[in-house]
Design an enzyme around this catalytic site. Structure first.
Site, PDB file in Angstrom:
ATOM      1  CG  PHE A  53      13.199  26.988  36.175  1.00 53.83           C
ATOM      2  CD1 PHE A  53      12.176  26.134  35.796  1.00 53.83           C
ATOM      3  CD2 PHE A  53      13.402  28.151  35.451  1.00 53.83           C
ATOM      4  CE1 PHE A  53      11.372  26.435  34.711  1.00 53.83           C
ATOM      5  CE2 PHE A  53      12.602  28.462  34.368  1.00 53.83           C
ATOM      6  CZ  PHE A  53      11.586  27.592  33.996  1.00 53.83           C
TER       7      PHE A  53
ATOM      8  CG  ASN B 112      10.923  33.422  35.656  1.00 52.37           C
ATOM      9  OD1 ASN B 112       9.730  33.244  35.438  1.00 52.37           O
ATOM     10  ND2 ASN B 112      11.867  32.658  35.128  1.00 52.37           N
ATOM     11  N   PRO B 113       8.545  33.917  38.871  1.00 52.65           N
ATOM     12  CG  PRO B 113       6.310  34.470  39.322  1.00 52.65           C
ATOM     13  CD  PRO B 113       7.523  34.904  38.512  1.00 52.65           C
TER      14      PRO B 113
END
Length: 285
Positions: free
Chosen positions: A83, A188-189
């Site tokens: 990500f 920060n899932p």
């Protein structure tokens, strides 16, 4: 440069001029600010620039083309399988840095970053608060490769080493040896609700497991809150990023858990709900 800018502008990529300059600087091996002093562009460099511009016009992420993403004071290696850290997450990282500094000043400094991805949050804390011990946890193998690479690069640059742990935040035994000892826990899932329309750059290039968090976007956040309650010492600080539709839902989950106090939700720079913070309650409180 005019042609590159026009191509990007027609594709809806922007700010087109800035991105064209960044791609040209990448091709020339200089900073964007150094373009004015760069020599003539060779035919081979022109061809490479055209290729990069065409790929960007097809909405391949700029960070993939450059091979790096800026995050606070760092440049992190990124690419397929991890990500891309977003600017809004810098707010959570900054809050975490403040908490880590206070912890170090009080004789602590154990920080855990769950769902670490590229390591952006963990590495920012380690770089900005040298007295910390930082542990970064990631489950996905491709992201772990990028995390380990960035951790090694930052350690080689002189930052305090970050400990990388391959682990699943839904595992009740994750970091069990640290139960009740962690000073700051950040996360920060994946939190976008399943089925939410996202830009092509996200849908086609960010790993889905790092973006989507179940039907309501809270499928990973729920176990993270339990891990946080188990790992944090009394008074330890929790910061967790969430979807902008979760400004009420995540604080409610924290209150319902019963093990957290001083619960607050914090906005991003345009005022949208962005991350929730809390403190671990004292035992018996």
């Amino acid at each position: 440069m005019t042609a590159a800018t026009s191509t990007l502008a027609r594709a809806g990529v922007g700010p087109a001029r800035i991105e064209a300059e960044l791609l040209l600087a990448h091709v020339l091996g200089v900073s964007r600010g150094g373009l004015a002093l760069a020599g003539p562009v060779t035919p081979a460099q022109q061809e490479r620039l055209r290729d990069l511009v065409d790929r960007r016009a097809r909405h391949e992420p700029l960070q993939h083309l450059l091979g790096t993403a800026a995050f606070r004071y760092l440049e992190l290696a990124v690419g397929p399988g991890v990500f891309i850290p977003r600017p809004e997450t810098e707010l959570l990282a900054g809050w975490g840095v403040e908490q880590a500094r206070r912890s170090v000043d009080s004789g602590g400094g154990l920080v855990v970053d769950l769902c670490s991805g590229s390591g952006a949050i963990a590495l920012a804390v380690a770089a900005e608060v040298p007295g910390t011990r930082v542990i970064a946890v990631e489950r996905a193998a491709p992201a772990l490769d990028w995390l380990r690479r960035n951790a090694a690069d930052r350690a080689a640059a002189g930052d305090r080493p970050v400990e990388v742990v391959a682990g699943d935040v839904t595992d009740p035994e994750l970091l069990a040896d640290l139960a009740g000892r962690v000073d700051v826990l950040l996360c920060n899932p994946p939190y976008v609700p399943d089925g939410t329309a996202v830009p092509a750059e996200v849908a086609e290039h960010d790993p889905a497991e790092a973006v989507f968090g179940g039907p309501d976007g809270l499928a990973v956040i729920r176990p993270v809150l339990d891990r946080a309650a188990r790992l944090l010492r009394p008074g330890g600080a929790l910061g967790i990023e969430h979807d902008d539709t979760h400004g009420t839902a995540v604080p409610e989950l924290l209150r319902a858990d019963g093990r957290f106090v001083r619960i607050a939700d914090r906005p991003d720079l345009v005022g949208r709900p962005r991350f929730s913070t809390a403190r671990r309650a004292d035992a018996g409180s």
